[in-house]
Design a protein around this motif. Structure first.
Motif, PDB file in Angstrom:
ATOM      1  N   MET A 142      19.301  61.239  76.912  1.00  0.00           N
ATOM      2  CA  MET A 142      20.080  61.099  78.137  1.00  0.00           C
ATOM      3  C   MET A 142      21.446  60.557  77.743  1.00  0.00           C
ATOM      4  N   ARG A 143      22.512  61.271  78.131  1.00  0.00           N
ATOM      5  CA  ARG A 143      23.871  60.855  77.791  1.00  0.00           C
ATOM      6  C   ARG A 143      24.786  60.998  78.995  1.00  0.00           C
ATOM      7  N   ILE A 144      25.828  60.199  78.989  1.00  0.00           N
ATOM      8  CA  ILE A 144      26.858  60.328  80.014  1.00  0.00           C
ATOM      9  C   ILE A 144      27.790  61.475  79.645  1.00  0.00           C
ATOM     10  N   LEU A 145      28.072  61.617  78.358  1.00  0.00           N
ATOM     11  CA  LEU A 145      28.963  62.671  77.878  1.00  0.00           C
ATOM     12  C   LEU A 145      28.203  63.975  77.677  1.00  0.00           C
ATOM     13  N   PRO A 146      28.862  65.118  77.823  1.00  0.00           N
ATOM     14  CA  PRO A 146      28.176  66.397  77.595  1.00  0.00           C
ATOM     15  C   PRO A 146      27.883  66.604  76.110  1.00  0.00           C
ATOM     16  N   PHE A 147      26.870  67.404  75.827  1.00  0.00           N
ATOM     17  CA  PHE A 147      26.496  67.718  74.456  1.00  0.00           C
ATOM     18  C   PHE A 147      27.466  68.740  73.880  1.00  0.00           C
ATOM     19  N   GLN A 148      27.757  68.618  72.583  1.00  0.00           N
ATOM     20  CA  GLN A 148      28.649  69.549  71.896  1.00  0.00           C
ATOM     21  C   GLN A 148      27.891  70.650  71.177  1.00  0.00           C
ATOM     22  N   ASP A 149      26.604  70.440  70.903  1.00  0.00           N
ATOM     23  CA  ASP A 149      25.801  71.402  70.143  1.00  0.00           C
ATOM     24  C   ASP A 149      25.418  72.576  71.035  1.00  0.00           C
ATOM     25  N   PRO A 150      25.745  73.814  70.632  1.00  0.00           N
ATOM     26  CA  PRO A 150      25.447  74.973  71.479  1.00  0.00           C
ATOM     27  C   PRO A 150      23.954  75.271  71.604  1.00  0.00           C
ATOM     28  N   ASP A 151      23.129  74.739  70.703  1.00  0.00           N
ATOM     29  CA  ASP A 151      21.691  75.010  70.740  1.00  0.00           C
ATOM     30  C   ASP A 151      20.916  74.035  71.629  1.00  0.00           C
ATOM     31  N   VAL A 152      21.610  73.044  72.184  1.00  0.00           N
ATOM     32  CA  VAL A 152      20.947  72.049  73.018  1.00  0.00           C
ATOM     33  C   VAL A 152      20.963  72.505  74.472  1.00  0.00           C
ATOM     34  N   VAL A 153      19.804  72.488  75.085  1.00  0.00           N
ATOM     35  CA  VAL A 153      19.697  72.807  76.507  1.00  0.00           C
ATOM     36  C   VAL A 153      19.871  71.500  77.273  1.00  0.00           C
ATOM     37  N   SER A 154      20.859  71.445  78.156  1.00  0.00           N
ATOM     38  CA  SER A 154      21.106  70.211  78.895  1.00  0.00           C
ATOM     39  C   SER A 154      21.142  70.481  80.395  1.00  0.00           C
ATOM     40  N   ARG A 155      20.712  69.488  81.141  1.00  0.00           N
ATOM     41  CA  ARG A 155      20.690  69.559  82.598  1.00  0.00           C
ATOM     42  C   ARG A 155      21.201  68.237  83.165  1.00  0.00           C
ATOM     43  N   LYS A 156      21.897  68.315  84.288  1.00  0.00           N
ATOM     44  CA  LYS A 156      22.342  67.103  84.964  1.00  0.00           C
ATOM     45  C   LYS A 156      21.124  66.449  85.586  1.00  0.00           C
ATOM     46  N   LEU A 157      20.908  65.195  85.255  1.00  0.00           N
ATOM     47  CA  LEU A 157      19.741  64.471  85.731  1.00  0.00           C
ATOM     48  C   LEU A 157      20.037  63.717  87.026  1.00  0.00           C
ATOM     49  N   LEU A 158      21.163  63.018  87.069  1.00  0.00           N
ATOM     50  CA  LEU A 158      21.506  62.243  88.251  1.00  0.00           C
ATOM     51  C   LEU A 158      22.977  61.899  88.246  1.00  0.00           C
ATOM     52  N   GLN A 159      23.434  61.410  89.379  1.00  0.00           N
ATOM     53  CA  GLN A 159      24.795  60.913  89.497  1.00  0.00           C
ATOM     54  C   GLN A 159      24.681  59.464  89.913  1.00  0.00           C
ATOM     55  N   THR A 160      25.418  58.599  89.279  1.00  0.00           N
ATOM     56  CA  THR A 160      25.332  57.186  89.588  1.00  0.00           C
ATOM     57  C   THR A 160      26.728  56.663  89.924  1.00  0.00           C
ATOM     58  N   GLU A 161      26.784  55.737  90.838  1.00  0.00           N
ATOM     59  CA  GLU A 161      28.041  55.127  91.262  1.00  0.00           C
ATOM     60  C   GLU A 161      28.282  53.850  90.461  1.00  0.00           C
ATOM     61  N   TYR A 162      29.535  53.562  90.176  1.00  0.00           N
ATOM     62  CA  TYR A 162      29.922  52.344  89.483  1.00  0.00           C
ATOM     63  C   TYR A 162      30.839  51.534  90.385  1.00  0.00           C
ATOM     64  N   ALA A 163      30.832  50.228  90.214  1.00  0.00           N
ATOM     65  CA  ALA A 163      31.724  49.357  90.974  1.00  0.00           C
ATOM     66  C   ALA A 163      31.997  48.109  90.143  1.00  0.00           C
ATOM     67  N   VAL A 164      33.082  47.430  90.472  1.00  0.00           N
ATOM     68  CA  VAL A 164      33.434  46.172  89.829  1.00  0.00           C
ATOM     69  C   VAL A 164      33.194  45.071  90.850  1.00  0.00           C
ATOM     70  N   TYR A 165      32.507  44.012  90.439  1.00  0.00           N
ATOM     71  CA  TYR A 165      32.194  42.910  91.323  1.00  0.00           C
ATOM     72  C   TYR A 165      32.862  41.651  90.800  1.00  0.00           C
ATOM     73  N   GLY A 166      33.309  40.783  91.707  1.00  0.00           N
ATOM     74  CA  GLY A 166      33.947  39.549  91.290  1.00  0.00           C
ATOM     75  C   GLY A 166      34.068  38.571  92.432  1.00  0.00           C
ATOM     76  N   VAL A 167      34.683  37.438  92.151  1.00  0.00           N
ATOM     77  CA  VAL A 167      34.905  36.397  93.141  1.00  0.00           C
ATOM     78  C   VAL A 167      36.010  36.871  94.086  1.00  0.00           C
ATOM     79  N   PRO A 168      35.792  36.823  95.418  1.00  0.00           N
ATOM     80  CA  PRO A 168      36.780  37.368  96.364  1.00  0.00           C
ATOM     81  C   PRO A 168      38.177  36.784  96.232  1.00  0.00           C
ATOM     82  N   ASP A 169      38.313  35.477  95.989  1.00  0.00           N
ATOM     83  CA  ASP A 169      39.646  34.866  95.903  1.00  0.00           C
ATOM     84  C   ASP A 169      40.468  35.386  94.729  1.00  0.00           C
ATOM     85  N   LYS A 170      39.824  35.880  93.703  1.00  0.00           N
ATOM     86  CA  LYS A 170      40.529  36.329  92.500  1.00  0.00           C
ATOM     87  C   LYS A 170      40.888  37.809  92.559  1.00  0.00           C
ATOM     88  N   TRP A 171      40.490  38.525  93.598  1.00  0.00           N
ATOM     89  CA  TRP A 171      40.693  39.974  93.654  1.00  0.00           C
ATOM     90  C   TRP A 171      41.523  40.368  94.878  1.00  0.00           C
TER      91      TRP A 171
END
Length: 186
Positions: A142-171
Motif C-alpha cells: 500500500m503506497r501513497i505514490l503511484p507505482f513505477q513498475d509496468p508489471d505491477v497491478v495497482s488499484r486505488k484502495l481509499l481516499q483519506t483526508e488530512y488536516a493540521v490541528y493546533g492551539v486556536p490562539d496560535k493559528w
C-alpha cells in the motif's frame, strides 16, 4: 551459467557492496566474492567496476543484469503460477505499508483476514523502505505514490483526508490562507 551465481550478481548490483549483498542473501562476504569471480570467469568479462562508493556494473555487467532480471522475473512468475494452484491457502503473506496506515487501518483487517484464513501468516512490514513486488520482497504493498513498475497491478484502495490541528490562539492566520503560520522548527 550457474543460476545461484547470477542471483549473487544481481544482489551485488542491487545492494552495491559485497557485504550488503551477503547480508541480503544470508551468506558471507568471501562467498559473494568467490561466486562473482566464478561468474566473471564463466562469461569472460569483468562485471563490476570497484569504486570507493561500491560496485558499479560495467557495460557487460549492465547487459547481463538486464537479462538476468528478465530470467528472475520469469522464474518468479512461474513460481507464483504454480503456487496458486494449491487448493488450501497457506503460507506467508508479506504486506508493506506506512506505519500509520498499518497500525490504524490495516491491523483490524488483518485480524479478520487471519480468522478467515488461519493457514496464512501475515507479516506486516511498516518500514519507510519501498519494498519491490517483482522481486518478491513483499506480496502486497500500500503506497501513497503511484507505482513505477509496468508489471505491477495497482488499484486505488481509499481516499483519506488530512488536516493540521493546533492551539486556536496560535493559528489566527487561517483567514490569510495560512500566511504567518509556522510548521516545524525554523
Amino acid at each position: 551459467m550457474d543460476w545461484d551465481n547470477l542471483r549473487v550478481f544481481m544482489t551485488i548490483a542491487r545492494e552495491g557492496t559485497l557485504g550488503a549483498a551477503a547480508r541480503a542473501l544470508g551468506q558471507t562476504q568471501p562467498t559473494m566474492g568467490r561466486r562473482l569471480k566464478s561468474l566473471e570467469k564463466t562469461v569472460g568479462h569483468v562485471l563490476f567496476q570497484r569504486t570507493q562508493f561500491g560496485f558499479v556494473p560495467t557495460d557487460e555487467g549492465q547487459a547481463l543484469l538486464l537479462r538476468a532480471e528478465r530470467m528472475e522475473a520469469e522464474a518468479i512468475a512461474a513460481e507464483r503460477e504454480l503456487s496458486g494452484a494449491e487448493a488450501l491457502l497457506s503460507g506467508l503473506l508479506r504486506v508493506s505499508c506506512s506505519d500509520w496506515f498499518g497500525n490504524l487501518l490495516l491491523t483490524p483487517v488483518i485480524a479478520e483476514f487471519s480468522q478467515l484464513y488461519p493457514g496464512i501468516v501475515v507479516e506486516l512490514l511498516t518500514e519507510p523502505r519501498l519494498y519491490s513486488l517483482p522481486h518478491r520482497e513483499a506480496d502486497c504493498v500500500m503506497r501513497i505514490l503511484p507505482f513505477q513498475d509496468p508489471d505491477v497491478v495497482s488499484r486505488k484502495l481509499l481516499q483519506t483526508e488530512y488536516a493540521v490541528y493546533g492551539v486556536p490562539d496560535k493559528w489566527n492566520s487561517h483567514a490569510k490562507g495560512g500566511a504567518g503560520c509556522r510548521l516545524g522548527s525554523a
